[in-house]
Motif scaffolding. Structure first.
Motif, mmCIF file in Angstrom:
data_model
loop_
_atom_site.group_PDB
_atom_site.id
_atom_site.type_symbol
_atom_site.label_atom_id
_atom_site.label_comp_id
_atom_site.label_asym_id
_atom_site.label_seq_id
_atom_site.Cartn_x
_atom_site.Cartn_y
_atom_site.Cartn_z
ATOM 1 N N GLU A 218 1.278 40.849 -2.302
ATOM 2 C CA GLU A 218 0.067 40.038 -2.155
ATOM 3 C C GLU A 218 0.155 39.165 -0.902
ATOM 4 O O GLU A 218 -0.817 39.018 -0.146
ATOM 5 N N THR A 219 1.334 38.623 -0.659
ATOM 6 C CA THR A 219 1.537 37.799 0.542
ATOM 7 C C THR A 219 1.436 38.645 1.806
ATOM 8 O O THR A 219 0.810 38.231 2.795
ATOM 9 N N LEU A 220 2.038 39.815 1.785
ATOM 10 C CA LEU A 220 2.002 40.696 2.956
ATOM 11 C C LEU A 220 0.581 41.141 3.288
ATOM 12 O O LEU A 220 0.263 41.392 4.456
ATOM 13 N N ARG A 221 -0.283 41.216 2.288
ATOM 14 C CA ARG A 221 -1.652 41.674 2.514
ATOM 15 C C ARG A 221 -2.473 40.654 3.305
ATOM 16 O O ARG A 221 -3.564 40.973 3.795
ATOM 17 N N THR A 222 -1.969 39.459 3.427
ATOM 18 C CA THR A 222 -2.697 38.434 4.183
ATOM 19 C C THR A 222 -2.122 38.245 5.590
ATOM 20 O O THR A 222 -2.623 37.428 6.349
ATOM 21 N N GLY A 223 -1.089 39.011 5.914
ATOM 22 C CA GLY A 223 -0.440 38.881 7.212
ATOM 23 C C GLY A 223 -0.730 40.044 8.145
ATOM 24 O O GLY A 223 -1.758 40.705 8.046
ATOM 25 N N ARG A 224 0.211 40.301 9.021
ATOM 26 C CA ARG A 224 0.029 41.335 10.049
ATOM 27 C C ARG A 224 -0.038 42.736 9.459
ATOM 28 O O ARG A 224 -0.565 43.655 10.093
ATOM 29 N N LEU A 225 0.545 42.925 8.285
ATOM 30 C CA LEU A 225 0.545 44.242 7.665
ATOM 31 C C LEU A 225 -0.718 44.525 6.868
ATOM 32 O O LEU A 225 -0.816 45.565 6.202
ATOM 33 N N ARG A 226 -1.687 43.624 6.907
ATOM 34 C CA ARG A 226 -2.918 43.800 6.131
ATOM 35 C C ARG A 226 -3.599 45.160 6.368
ATOM 36 O O ARG A 226 -4.038 45.795 5.398
ATOM 37 N N PRO A 227 -3.688 45.665 7.604
ATOM 38 C CA PRO A 227 -4.343 46.974 7.797
ATOM 39 C C PRO A 227 -3.681 48.113 7.027
ATOM 40 O O PRO A 227 -4.320 49.112 6.709
ATOM 41 N N LEU A 228 -2.377 47.964 6.733
ATOM 42 C CA LEU A 228 -1.662 48.994 5.998
ATOM 43 C C LEU A 228 -1.735 48.791 4.493
ATOM 44 O O LEU A 228 -1.483 49.723 3.719
ATOM 45 N N LEU A 229 -2.057 47.584 4.081
ATOM 46 C CA LEU A 229 -1.991 47.244 2.657
ATOM 47 C C LEU A 229 -3.331 46.906 2.025
ATOM 48 O O LEU A 229 -3.425 46.788 0.812
ATOM 49 N N ALA A 230 -4.350 46.717 2.845
ATOM 50 C CA ALA A 230 -5.656 46.357 2.303
ATOM 51 C C ALA A 230 -6.740 46.753 3.302
ATOM 52 O O ALA A 230 -6.484 46.891 4.499
ATOM 53 N N VAL A 231 -7.930 46.936 2.772
ATOM 54 C CA VAL A 231 -9.076 47.245 3.628
ATOM 55 C C VAL A 231 -9.699 45.938 4.098
ATOM 56 O O VAL A 231 -10.025 45.069 3.279
#
Length: 232
Positions: A218-231
């Motif tokens: 959930e934390t990673l989805r708000t950072g730089r990896l968001r394009p890989l983890l969330a739309v």
């Protein structure tokens, strides 16, 4: 000038394909190994399937190709699961990310069980059976099937990601398991046992890892990896 007659040549006698003779009895092995003979469980079912393979030569090559390379389908399904999970919540994305780990854990458990049971491959216990796949090394045991474990574990790992992908994986897993018996690599009970190991271990691992790692994902989805983890 008279020459000596050459000795008559002996014709080559073909042997059964990939069917080495049953190894002689060996000295007692480790007490942690069962040295199990699987032919006593469902050897007749196995030979019924391999007799079918004998009479369907046209299917031998496709079945052998599928049983070896079909595992790639499960990798693709897990990738699709990750891609679709980008539109879902963090728990679903976590389940998608840990799916390969769950499959690996199930495979390792299966290999530990395989070393303990030490069941000889059908090509060694039933050397007169029709075998499509090349007979593996003597210490490459049969129970449970590694290929079928990976297939079943993928089904379980995708259960918390997408029910649709899980159902598709289940169909391919049944095809993989059937092919392992058809080519003569495993007994039916090897495949059944691998399904039990793969499903239970991978599902348990998926539940635990999802619970442990969901907050981190959930934390990673708000950072730089968001394009890989969330739309976005």
């Amino acid at each position: 000038m008279k020459t000596e007659e050459s000795a008559p040549r002996r014709k080559h006698q073909p042997t059964a394909r990939h069917c080495p003779e049953r190894p002689p009895a060996m000295a007692p092995s480790s007490p942690f190994r069962l040295d199990f003979d699987g032919s006593t469980v469902d050897g007749s079912w196995f030979t019924a399937v391999t007799d079918f393979a004998r009479h369907t030569a046209w299917l031998n090559a496709p079945a052998e190709a599928w049983t070896q390379y079909g595992l790639g389908v499960f990798a693709v399904l897990m990738i699709v699961g990750w891609w679709q999970a980008r539109r879902a919540d963090a728990a679903t994305m976590t389940a998608a990310l840990v799916a390969p780990v769950c499959v690996l854990v199930a495979f390792v458990v299966a290999e530990v069980v395989k070393s303990g049971v030490a069941e000889l491959r059908p090509c060694r216990s039933l050397p007169n059976a029709f075998i499509v796949e090349a007979c593996p090394a003597l210490d490459d045991y049969a129970f449970p099937s590694g290929h079928s474990t990976v297939a079943a574990a993928t089904v379980a790992a995708l259960y918390l990601v997408s029910r649709r992908l899980c159902a598709i994986a289940a169909l391919f897993a049944l095809a993989e398991g059937a092919s392992r018996v058809y080519v003569g690599a495993h007994y039916p009970h090897d495949v059944a046992g691998s399904f039990v190991v793969g499903l239970l271990v991978a599902l348990a691992a998926s539940v635990v890892l999802r619970r442990v790692a969901s907050g981190y994902v959930e934390t990673l989805r708000t950072g730089r990896l968001r394009p890989l983890l969330a739309v976005s």
